[in-house]
Scaffold this motif. Structure first.
Motif, short mmCIF file in Angstrom:
data_model
loop_
_atom_site.label_atom_id
_atom_site.label_comp_id
_atom_site.label_asym_id
_atom_site.label_seq_id
_atom_site.Cartn_x
_atom_site.Cartn_y
_atom_site.Cartn_z
N UNK A 1 0.83 -1.21 0.00
CA UNK A 1 0.00 0.00 0.00
C UNK A 1 0.86 1.26 0.00
N UNK A 2 1.93 1.25 0.78
CA UNK A 2 2.84 2.40 0.82
C UNK A 2 3.51 2.60 -0.53
N UNK A 3 4.00 1.52 -1.13
CA UNK A 3 4.66 1.62 -2.43
C UNK A 3 3.69 2.12 -3.50
N UNK A 4 2.48 1.61 -3.49
CA UNK A 4 1.48 2.04 -4.49
C UNK A 4 1.12 3.51 -4.28
N UNK A 5 0.98 3.91 -3.02
CA UNK A 5 0.69 5.32 -2.73
C UNK A 5 1.84 6.22 -3.16
N UNK A 6 3.07 5.84 -2.81
CA UNK A 6 4.23 6.70 -3.05
C UNK A 6 4.71 6.72 -4.50
N UNK A 7 4.61 5.61 -5.20
CA UNK A 7 5.19 5.52 -6.53
C UNK A 7 4.19 5.48 -7.67
N UNK A 8 2.93 5.18 -7.35
CA UNK A 8 1.94 5.03 -8.41
C UNK A 8 0.69 5.86 -8.18
N UNK A 9 0.81 6.91 -7.37
CA UNK A 9 -0.31 7.82 -7.10
C UNK A 9 -1.57 7.09 -6.64
N UNK A 10 -1.38 6.09 -5.82
CA UNK A 10 -2.49 5.28 -5.27
C UNK A 10 -3.34 4.62 -6.34
N UNK A 11 -2.76 4.37 -7.51
CA UNK A 11 -3.51 3.80 -8.63
C UNK A 11 -3.00 2.40 -8.97
N UNK A 12 -3.88 1.42 -8.82
CA UNK A 12 -3.52 0.05 -9.19
C UNK A 12 -3.39 -0.07 -10.71
N UNK A 13 -4.13 0.75 -11.43
CA UNK A 13 -4.01 0.78 -12.89
C UNK A 13 -2.59 1.20 -13.27
N UNK A 14 -2.04 2.19 -12.57
CA UNK A 14 -0.66 2.62 -12.84
C UNK A 14 0.34 1.51 -12.52
N UNK A 15 0.06 0.71 -11.51
CA UNK A 15 0.94 -0.41 -11.16
C UNK A 15 0.96 -1.41 -12.31
N UNK A 16 -0.22 -1.81 -12.76
CA UNK A 16 -0.31 -2.80 -13.84
C UNK A 16 0.31 -2.24 -15.13
N UNK A 17 0.04 -0.97 -15.42
CA UNK A 17 0.62 -0.34 -16.61
C UNK A 17 2.15 -0.34 -16.55
N UNK A 18 2.67 -0.05 -15.37
CA UNK A 18 4.12 -0.05 -15.19
C UNK A 18 4.71 -1.41 -15.54
N UNK B 1 3.36 -3.78 -17.30
CA UNK B 1 3.13 -4.09 -18.72
C UNK B 1 4.19 -3.41 -19.58
N UNK B 2 4.45 -2.14 -19.31
CA UNK B 2 5.47 -1.41 -20.08
C UNK B 2 6.86 -2.01 -19.90
N UNK B 3 7.13 -2.50 -18.69
CA UNK B 3 8.42 -3.12 -18.40
C UNK B 3 8.49 -4.57 -18.88
N UNK B 4 7.38 -5.04 -19.47
CA UNK B 4 7.25 -6.40 -19.96
C UNK B 4 7.49 -7.43 -18.84
N UNK B 5 6.97 -7.11 -17.66
CA UNK B 5 7.08 -7.99 -16.50
C UNK B 5 5.79 -8.77 -16.27
N UNK B 6 4.77 -8.47 -17.06
CA UNK B 6 3.49 -9.16 -16.94
C UNK B 6 3.00 -9.49 -18.35
N UNK B 7 2.50 -10.70 -18.51
CA UNK B 7 2.07 -11.15 -19.83
C UNK B 7 0.57 -10.93 -20.01
N UNK B 8 0.13 -11.06 -21.25
CA UNK B 8 -1.30 -10.97 -21.56
C UNK B 8 -2.04 -12.08 -20.82
N UNK B 9 -1.45 -13.27 -20.75
CA UNK B 9 -2.09 -14.37 -20.03
C UNK B 9 -2.27 -14.04 -18.55
#
Length: 119
Positions: free
Chosen positions: A79-96, A98-106
């Motif tokens: 929660x602290x990391x998401x608040x501090x680095x992703x503006x409290x947005x889980x969408x921003x976490x997943x986007x990050x 995805x852009x880093x190619x750390x998560x697949x479509x599956x």
């Protein structure tokens, strides 16, 4: 909950696995950059002062155990990391990721299925 240093967090991971341990037991589990026994003892006492660790005294010897569960710490840390680095947005976490190619479509499809089936 106070923030932990990297070394304190490493010690907590060991205590979560061991469940209860003397300083020598924790020291035996450290693979790299082993601190001196007295340094490790100080780190564990700091964890106790921060409210992460409790102990049973056996004379002058203490057996330490985690007070905070790994799950509770993980939730706070995430929660602290998401608040501090992703503006409290889980969408921003997943986007990050995805852009880093750390998560697949599956993986994303599995996450969507988990969300849809929760309702």
């Amino acid at each position: 909950m106070q923030k932990l240093t990297n070394k304190e967090e490493e010690i907590m991971h060991i205590l979560w696995v061991l469940e209860k341990a003397f300083v020598k037991d924790v020291l035996a589990e450290i693979k790299e950059d082993k601190p001196h026994y007295n340094t490790l003892s100080t780190i564990i006492r700091n964890l106790e002062e921060k409210g992460y660790v409790g102990y049973h005294a056996y004379g002058k010897t203490h057996q330490y155990f985690p007070i905070i569960t790994k799950e509770a710490y993980k939730e706070r840390f995430m929660n602290t990391a998401i608040d501090n680095y992703f503006n409290s947005s889980y969408k921003n976490v997943v986007s990050f990721f995805a852009k880093e190619e750390k998560i697949s479509v599956e993986d994303l499809k599995e996450i969507i299925a988990l969300i849809e089936n929760k309702e």
